[in-house]
Design an enzyme around this catalytic site. Structure first.
Site, PDB file in Angstrom:
ATOM      1  N   LYS A 211       0.858  -1.184   0.000  1.00 40.43           N
ATOM      2  CA  LYS A 211       0.000   0.000   0.000  1.00 40.43           C
ATOM      3  C   LYS A 211       0.899   1.241   0.000  1.00 40.43           C
ATOM      4  O   LYS A 211       1.958   1.235   0.647  1.00 40.43           O
ATOM      5  CB  LYS A 211      -0.881  -0.038   1.255  1.00 40.43           C
ATOM      6  CG  LYS A 211      -1.915   1.056   1.380  1.00 40.43           C
ATOM      7  CD  LYS A 211      -2.751   0.837   2.654  1.00 40.43           C
ATOM      8  CE  LYS A 211      -3.840   1.872   2.841  1.00 40.43           C
ATOM      9  NZ  LYS A 211      -4.672   1.599   4.040  1.00 40.43           N
TER      10      LYS A 211
ATOM     11  N   SER B 269      -9.514   1.574   3.163  1.00 45.88           N
ATOM     12  CA  SER B 269      -8.688   2.369   2.294  1.00 45.88           C
ATOM     13  C   SER B 269      -7.638   1.544   1.550  1.00 45.88           C
ATOM     14  O   SER B 269      -6.970   2.076   0.667  1.00 45.88           O
ATOM     15  CB  SER B 269      -7.965   3.442   3.118  1.00 45.88           C
ATOM     16  OG  SER B 269      -7.084   2.846   4.055  1.00 45.88           O
TER      17      SER B 269
ATOM     18  N   SER C 254      -9.676  -0.900   7.397  1.00 43.71           N
ATOM     19  CA  SER C 254      -9.145  -0.664   6.047  1.00 43.71           C
ATOM     20  C   SER C 254      -8.405  -1.831   5.423  1.00 43.71           C
ATOM     21  O   SER C 254      -8.044  -1.760   4.245  1.00 43.71           O
ATOM     22  CB  SER C 254      -8.224   0.566   6.053  1.00 43.71           C
ATOM     23  OG  SER C 254      -8.983   1.733   6.136  1.00 43.71           O
TER      24      SER C 254
END
Lengths: 494, 95
Positions: A84, A159, A183
């Site tokens: 990420k 996210s 997330s």
């Protein structure tokens, strides 16, 4: 595997790739090349990566192949993964999904990045994410929304939506995510992959761009619990550079995967099956629980009475911490700098106004307001008191049962653009948020499909019970094949 | 207590965030709905409850007050938009 890896890679797991490397059926360079080709084919549709670091990946793959030839390879040596874009990576753009950091090249590695490199993993690049990890749909990224590979009309969740979509589409066998209010687990559920949020402090936060420091936790996203066990083993442990990281030793998570489930006591929190839960999701979760009963587990109802206040407590605490953490992005110390400022205040204000997106501004404003004079006790102190009650609910429940189970999200993935009201969007995380407030670990595993979109089963455990969670998730995946379902898109780009 | 535009402007000033009138107005509505949700907390009895600042209820560990990192000025300055003689150059704000 060499001639047909492009067809085969999408269906592989970290574990099967590690075996292929060990057996000499593939080289790391071959695997890395194939994944990079898949990313190139998929990205015009998915938008799941912000940066693809092909050159570095191939160089690292060659190093891994050499290490294997020299007889010093570990289990994960040569396995490609992705990260990420919240993890600082030395010499690589690290944007956190924000215009604010569009030109930021991190000068150092996050501890997670260092540990994965030490284990021999190859980073393919940085995955797309909601701006500063603020979002439940991956629609707030400065780099555009990510599409769900199961249905391009749907969001991948947020996210860590880029990570989840990339794993589901077979662009990477695993990806590192971060979870502040769900997330990792919610996008894992929306994309039909497995995502683990470890206990707070189990994995170092050093070098992870901070959103809410008392809630943030990094964890693995992969196709199986077995893969997550191997990856967690690589990234967990105390870090002198993060004074909130836990000092206790790291167990061998993979060694306990096959433990029998007979006698396992499962609690079903009645608050997780109330109003607002899609009946089809509830049905899928109850079917999954029946699988556990067939494996020898017993089930009972439990109550987490303060669950209804979790979202409220979270939206005081997380924005408060965010407003503080994001103060460093002022155009001087870090981040985008506006043109021709009139004075220092103008420089700060316009740089931040130009660099941050709407959702980030919304959370900064709410956090600054609740921390301001006259409001601090009524909001922040009150929320931290309720947080203790929420944590105590979990501790009381774990006196009665070994694990808790319920839906990861009240609905399957919703359509892009469908959630326009911020409060409605915030309520999407109603089953995941309390877990971060309490600091306990949670895992989401694929457990069904509703109208062609995946459903996640969330399994929660007491602090540092990751080995048990992975065992419980793994046994489910040995009995069912939901985790083996693949979106048509993954095959189309083969 | 309902938030008004002056509260949003005050928060924006504290947060050093430039907002247009239209933006401030649109945030009033959003922030009021968020605070309406948050106000549910007031119904929870918490008189004898201590705030939980760390999810493991742990206290912050301290380390000895000694130098642990080397001087990496040159490496860090290579990333800066502008430097001169070992210093960072920033826009002139005081004439």
């Amino acid at each position: 595997m060499s001639d047909h890896t492009a067809d085969a890679t999408f269906d592989h797991t970290v574990t099967s790739l590690a075996a292929a490397l060990q057996n000499g059926d593939a080289s790391s360079r071959e695997l890395t090349t194939d994944y990079l080709k898949r990313i190139e084919r998929a990205e015009p549709t998915l938008n799941s990566f912000i940066s693809v670091t092909a050159e570095q990946a191939l160089a690292a793959a060659d190093d891994a192949d050499q290490a294997r030839a020299d007889g010093c390879a570990g289990f994960l040596t040569g396995v490609p993964i992705s990260l990420k874009d919240i993890f600082c990576t030395q010499g690589v753009k690290t944007t956190c999904g924000s215009k604010m950091l569009d030109n930021f090249i991190a000068p150092y590695n996050a501890t997670v990045v260092d540990k994965l490199a030490a284990a021999g993993c190859i980073s393919l690049g940085k995955t797309n994410m909601d701006e500063f990890a603020m979002g439940s749909s991956n629609e707030t990224s400065y780099y555009g929304a990510v599409k769900n590979p199961w249905d391009s009309a749907a969001v991948p969740g947020g996210s860590s939506g880029g990570s989840a979509a990339a794993v589901a589409a077979g662009l990477t066998p695993a990806s590192m995510g971060s979870d502040t209010g769900g997330s990792i687990r919610q996008p894992a559920a929306f994309c039909g992959v497995t995502g683990l949020k470890p206990t707070y402090g189990r994995v170092s936060r050093y070098g992870i761009i901070a959103y809410a420091s008392s809630l943030d936790q990094a964890g693995p996203m992969a196709r199986t619990a077995e893969d997550c066990a191997h990856l967690l083993g690589a990234i967990a442990g105390h870090d002198l550079r993060d004074s909130t990281s836990a000092t206790r030793g790291v167990p061998d998570y993979a060694a306990e995967l096959d433990a029998p489930l007979a006698g396992l006591k499962i609690g079903l929190p009645r608050e997780y099956f109330g109003d607002g839960l899609d009946p089809a999701v509830a049905s899928a979760v109850r079917e999954a629980v029946k699988v556990y009963e067939s494996l020898g587990a017993t089930v009972r109802d439990v109550s987490l009475p303060h669950t209804r206040y979790a979202t409220s407590a979270y939206y005081v605490i997380a924005p408060a911490e965010a407003s503080s953490n994001l103060a460093r992005f002022d155009g001087v110390r870090f981040g985008h700098r506006c043109e021709h400022p009139e004075d220092l205040i103008d420089l700060y204000q316009r740089s931040r106004a130009e660099g941050f997106g709407e959702e980030v501004k919304r959370r900064i404003l709410i956090g600054t307001h609740t921390l301001s004079e006259g409001f601090f006790d009524a909001y922040y102190t009150k929320a931290q008191k309720v947080r203790r009650l929420i944590r105590q609910d979990f501790l009381d429940a774990f006196d009665q049962v070994d694990v808790l189970m319920g839906p990861t999200s009240p609905t399957p993935a919703f359509d892009l653009g469908a959630q326009k009201d911020p409060v409605s969007m915030y309520l999407q995380d109603i089953y995941t948020i309390a877990v971060n407030l309490a600091g306990i670990p949670g895992i989401s595993v694929p457990a069904g499909m509703v109208d062609g979109r995946p459903v996640g089963l969330q399994i929660l455990g007491s602090h540092f019970a990751e080995a048990r969670l992975l065992n419980v998730a793994h046994r489910f995946q040995q009995t069912t094949d939901w985790h083996q379902q693949r979106p048509a898109f993954a095959k189309e780009i083969a | 207590m309902a938030l008004e535009q002056t509260h949003v402007r005050r928060a924006a000033q504290l947060a050093r965030l430039d907002l247009s009138d239209a933006q401030a107005l649109s945030f009033v509505d959003d922030l009021n709905r968020i605070l309406e949700m948050v106000d549910q907390l007031q119904s929870v009895e918490t008189d004898d409850v201590a705030p939980l600042m760390h999810p493991l209820d742990a206290t912050q560990r301290l380390r000895a007050d000694g130098v642990t990192e080397g001087n990496e000025r040159e490496r860090f300055q290579r990333l800066a938009p502008a430097t001169e003689d070992g210093l960072y150059l920033v826009p002139r704000v005081v004439e």
